[in-house]
Each structure stands twice: as structure tokens, then as C-alpha cells.
Write a protein that holds these residues in place. Sequence first.
Motif, PDB file in Angstrom:
ATOM      1  N   MET A   1       0.852  -1.195   0.000  1.00 37.27           N
ATOM      2  CA  MET A   1       0.000   0.000   0.000  1.00 37.27           C
ATOM      3  C   MET A   1       0.894   1.254   0.000  1.00 37.27           C
ATOM      4  N   PRO A   2       1.336   1.748  -1.158  1.00 40.07           N
ATOM      5  CA  PRO A   2       2.286   2.873  -1.183  1.00 40.07           C
ATOM      6  C   PRO A   2       1.719   4.196  -0.677  1.00 40.07           C
ATOM      7  N   VAL A   3       0.439   4.504  -1.014  1.00 41.13           N
ATOM      8  CA  VAL A   3      -0.084   5.843  -0.750  1.00 41.13           C
ATOM      9  C   VAL A   3      -1.331   5.784   0.126  1.00 41.13           C
ATOM     10  N   SER A   4      -1.368   6.693   1.102  1.00 43.56           N
ATOM     11  CA  SER A   4      -2.573   6.901   1.914  1.00 43.56           C
ATOM     12  C   SER A   4      -3.047   8.333   1.702  1.00 43.56           C
ATOM     13  N   VAL A   5      -4.320   8.498   1.388  1.00 42.18           N
ATOM     14  CA  VAL A   5      -4.917   9.815   1.193  1.00 42.18           C
ATOM     15  C   VAL A   5      -5.706  10.178   2.449  1.00 42.18           C
ATOM     16  N   ILE A   6      -5.406  11.344   3.015  1.00 39.15           N
ATOM     17  CA  ILE A   6      -6.064  11.782   4.247  1.00 39.15           C
ATOM     18  C   ILE A   6      -7.024  12.923   3.930  1.00 39.15           C
ATOM     19  N   ILE A   7      -8.276  12.763   4.341  1.00 37.37           N
ATOM     20  CA  ILE A   7      -9.292  13.790   4.109  1.00 37.37           C
ATOM     21  C   ILE A   7      -9.986  14.119   5.425  1.00 37.37           C
ATOM     22  N   PRO A   8      -9.740  15.299   5.995  1.00 37.26           N
ATOM     23  CA  PRO A   8     -10.530  15.718   7.159  1.00 37.26           C
ATOM     24  C   PRO A   8     -11.883  16.245   6.692  1.00 37.26           C
ATOM     25  N   THR A   9     -12.901  16.031   7.475  1.00 38.40           N
ATOM     26  CA  THR A   9     -14.225  16.532   7.098  1.00 38.40           C
ATOM     27  C   THR A   9     -14.991  16.904   8.357  1.00 38.40           C
ATOM     28  N   CYS A  10     -15.959  17.789   8.183  1.00 35.33           N
ATOM     29  CA  CYS A  10     -16.769  18.215   9.326  1.00 35.33           C
ATOM     30  C   CYS A  10     -18.139  18.667   8.834  1.00 35.33           C
ATOM     31  N   ARG A  11     -19.107  17.754   8.920  1.00 35.80           N
ATOM     32  CA  ARG A  11     -20.507  18.052   8.611  1.00 35.80           C
ATOM     33  C   ARG A  11     -20.716  18.609   7.199  1.00 35.80           C
ATOM     34  N   ALA A  22     -14.274  11.536  -6.999  1.00 37.10           N
ATOM     35  CA  ALA A  22     -13.078  11.886  -7.767  1.00 37.10           C
ATOM     36  C   ALA A  22     -11.931  10.924  -7.454  1.00 37.10           C
ATOM     37  N   LEU A  23     -11.806  10.517  -6.206  1.00 34.03           N
ATOM     38  CA  LEU A  23     -10.754   9.575  -5.843  1.00 34.03           C
ATOM     39  C   LEU A  23     -11.029   8.186  -6.400  1.00 34.03           C
ATOM     40  N   ALA A  24     -12.294   7.830  -6.503  1.00 36.88           N
ATOM     41  CA  ALA A  24     -12.651   6.537  -7.084  1.00 36.88           C
ATOM     42  C   ALA A  24     -12.318   6.476  -8.569  1.00 36.88           C
ATOM     43  N   ALA A  25     -12.147   7.645  -9.201  1.00 36.30           N
ATOM     44  CA  ALA A  25     -11.836   7.705 -10.633  1.00 36.30           C
ATOM     45  C   ALA A  25     -10.339   7.831 -10.905  1.00 36.30           C
ATOM     46  N   GLN A  26      -9.500   7.630  -9.893  1.00 34.17           N
ATOM     47  CA  GLN A  26      -8.056   7.755 -10.081  1.00 34.17           C
ATOM     48  C   GLN A  26      -7.523   6.690 -11.047  1.00 34.17           C
ATOM     49  N   THR A  27      -6.555   7.084 -11.864  1.00 32.76           N
ATOM     50  CA  THR A  27      -5.942   6.136 -12.788  1.00 32.76           C
ATOM     51  C   THR A  27      -4.966   5.206 -12.077  1.00 32.76           C
ATOM     52  N   LEU A  28      -4.465   5.608 -10.927  1.00 30.05           N
ATOM     53  CA  LEU A  28      -3.595   4.731 -10.151  1.00 30.05           C
ATOM     54  C   LEU A  28      -4.397   3.506  -9.712  1.00 30.05           C
ATOM     55  N   SER A  29      -3.783   2.335  -9.804  1.00 32.13           N
ATOM     56  CA  SER A  29      -4.464   1.102  -9.410  1.00 32.13           C
ATOM     57  C   SER A  29      -5.044   1.227  -8.006  1.00 32.13           C
ATOM     58  N   HIS A  30      -6.274   0.812  -7.832  1.00 37.95           N
ATOM     59  CA  HIS A  30      -6.942   0.934  -6.537  1.00 37.95           C
ATOM     60  C   HIS A  30      -6.303   0.072  -5.458  1.00 37.95           C
ATOM     61  N   THR A  31      -5.444  -0.842  -5.860  1.00 39.95           N
ATOM     62  CA  THR A  31      -4.727  -1.660  -4.867  1.00 39.95           C
ATOM     63  C   THR A  31      -3.509  -0.925  -4.315  1.00 39.95           C
ATOM     64  N   ARG A  32      -3.191   0.242  -4.887  1.00 37.78           N
ATOM     65  CA  ARG A  32      -1.970   0.946  -4.509  1.00 37.78           C
ATOM     66  C   ARG A  32      -2.224   2.170  -3.630  1.00 37.78           C
ATOM     67  N   PHE A  33      -3.470   2.406  -3.291  1.00 36.34           N
ATOM     68  CA  PHE A  33      -3.744   3.520  -2.362  1.00 36.34           C
ATOM     69  C   PHE A  33      -4.964   3.214  -1.512  1.00 36.34           C
ATOM     70  N   GLU A  34      -5.011   3.877  -0.379  1.00 41.67           N
ATOM     71  CA  GLU A  34      -6.156   3.816   0.513  1.00 41.67           C
ATOM     72  C   GLU A  34      -6.603   5.242   0.810  1.00 41.67           C
ATOM     73  N   VAL A  35      -7.848   5.392   1.189  1.00 43.94           N
ATOM     74  CA  VAL A  35      -8.396   6.695   1.559  1.00 43.94           C
ATOM     75  C   VAL A  35      -8.839   6.620   3.013  1.00 43.94           C
ATOM     76  N   ILE A  36      -8.375   7.574   3.807  1.00 46.77           N
ATOM     77  CA  ILE A  36      -8.774   7.648   5.209  1.00 46.77           C
ATOM     78  C   ILE A  36      -9.527   8.952   5.429  1.00 46.77           C
ATOM     79  N   VAL A  37     -10.797   8.843   5.732  1.00 44.78           N
ATOM     80  CA  VAL A  37     -11.637  10.004   6.027  1.00 44.78           C
ATOM     81  C   VAL A  37     -11.712  10.155   7.534  1.00 44.78           C
ATOM     82  N   VAL A  38     -11.408  11.356   8.009  1.00 47.56           N
ATOM     83  CA  VAL A  38     -11.448  11.621   9.447  1.00 47.56           C
ATOM     84  C   VAL A  38     -12.512  12.668   9.715  1.00 47.56           C
ATOM     85  N   CYS A  39     -13.559  12.271  10.411  1.00 47.73           N
ATOM     86  CA  CYS A  39     -14.647  13.191  10.740  1.00 47.73           C
ATOM     87  C   CYS A  39     -14.302  13.931  12.028  1.00 47.73           C
ATOM     88  N   ASP A  40     -14.290  15.242  11.949  1.00 46.88           N
ATOM     89  CA  ASP A  40     -13.893  16.079  13.089  1.00 46.88           C
ATOM     90  C   ASP A  40     -15.063  16.238  14.058  1.00 46.88           C
TER      91      ASP A  40
END
Length: 326
Positions: A1-11, A22-40
Motif C-alpha cells: 500500500m504505497p499511498v494513503s490519502v487523508i481527508i478531514p471533514t466536518c458536517r 473523484a478519488l474513485a476515478a483515479q488512474t492509479l491502481s486501486h490496490t496501490r492507495f487507501e483513503v482515510i476520512v477523518v470526521c472532526d
Amino acid sequence: MPVSVIIPTCRRPQLLARCLSALAAQTLSHTRFEVIVVCDGPDPDTTALLRAFQKTAAIQTRYLVLPRNQGPAAARNAGWMQAHGKYIAFTDDDCLPDPHWLEAILNAFETGQGAAFRGKVKVPLPHRPTDHEWNTRLLEDAPFITANAACTRAALLKTGGFDERFRMAWREDSDLEFALRDNGIIPQSLPEALVVHPVRTPGWGISMKEQKKALYNALLYKKYPLYYRKYVRQFIPPLYYVTVVAALGAFLCALLNRPALAYACLLTWIVCLGVFVFKRLRHTSRSAAHVLEMICTSVCIPFSSVYWNLQGRRKFKNVYTLQKPS
């Protein structure tokens, strides 16, 4: 898992949904990144959105919820500390990463171009933007912003990540940039990594609410005065001081029954107000509603700006007076 994408969010589940798409449409293979959403802070609507997205989307998504609202700096720290990736990419819930965004970032890291990067931010504007839209456009020229930035996990560990005293979305990214520079890590420009930052439609008088962000100018200046002077260079404009002094002078002279001085101060205040309104309207919309908003908020902004800067000096024990956020 080379890349982790961090997205803070609040309501803001609707904005977050667009970002995740938009992240689901990335050309990078979906096995090569993860998305971490952090709700504040807890938010049932955001939780429901993430659960639905995790069931339908092909990308690997994790969801963290802070026990209470602590600000985007704390949310980003919680995210990258839980990340599996060697490389950490940051964006915001109101941004739309280009399909090649992660591919460009990973390529830059793997080819040894640097340990930290600042991508390109594009802010679409109408022909005659509002004052808020015009100010948001300045993000395109920002040297390092978390709407589009990436660092190695090692770099974040070396700097300690984000300073969680920055409780609003203001200056916490510059603070990280300066911490990186202090540790010999110079963020490199990566224009191939593009993020679009649409401008949201704000409520009336948003420029007044924005003044509170000036608290954190004082904190950033206290920590990095030399970097602040070199890269930020935002200090209270003399026009604000003259405006505030003239208005207070007119009021005091009227109380003291000094009509000549009161009228002189009042005239000075009117001239300053006119100059300020003109500057804000020079490149922005001339609609009646927008002009009225500019006049009303321009009356208050110098007072609010000076107040919040003084509050910042007191809160962070900083002796320097700094400018309003643009």
C-alpha cells in the motif's frame, strides 16, 4: 500500500461525496492507495455516507471519527498516524483531485524527486467573481496548502505532523511547511498533480467570519518569525489602523463636544471606508447585492481584524500585530 490519502471533514457530506467520487476515478491502481476520512466530531450524516460508499466503491476506504471537534490539524494527524502508506497525500473534502493526481504523486516519490510536494490547485471563477471567490482564488498561488500536498510518512514523523493548536483551517499547512524546512525538507513543486477547488456559495457576510482566522497568524509568527516574513508577509495594513482610530476619534470628540475634530475624524473614516470598498470591488462583482454586502462588511472588518489580531497576541503571547486573512 504505497499511498494513503487523508481527508478531514466536518458536517459536509455532500462535498465529501464529490471528493470521494473523484478519488474513485483515479488512474492509479486501486490496490496501490487507501483513503482515510477523518470526521472532526461525530456526525450521523457523514457516517451514513461513508458506510454506503464503502459498500459500493472499489477503493479501500477507512473512516475515523474524533470524539469531539478539534480542528482539521488534529483530524489530519489522526489520519496519517493510522495510515498504512509510505507516502501520505492530503486533500480536503471540498476538493476534486484530477484522475491522474495520485499517479503523479507516486511517480514523483518513487523517482526520488523529493520527500514533500505541493501540487497545483485550480480555482474556477466566473468572469466577475464575488469578493469571497476572488479571495479563494489566492489558493492557486499558495506555496504549500493541504488541499494538495504530499509527504513521506518519515517526514511527518520527523516534524511531528500538524500543530493541533491551529483549531481552524488557517495556517496549519504553512506551519507544516515551515517545520519541514526546519528539518531540511524543502517541498517541491509538482504541477502534474492537479486538484480543482470549486468555490462554495457562502452565507452573507462570510468575510466577517473569516477574520477570526487571524488568531493563527499570531501563532505562526511566534513559531517561525523569519519564515513568516519571507513567505507569508501579511501584516495589518495601515488603512485598518487609520480607519479604527478615525472612527473612535469621531466618537470621542463628539462626546467631548469638539465638533470640528469630530467632523474631521468622521471625514477621514468615510474616506478610508471608500478606499477599502473600492479595493474590494475593483476586480469583483458589481451586482447591487454584492456591493451592499461589501459596504456593510467593510464598515466592520477593520475593527474585527484588529480585535482578532490582538486576541491572537494575547492568546499566544505574541508581541507582533498581524494582518487579517485574505
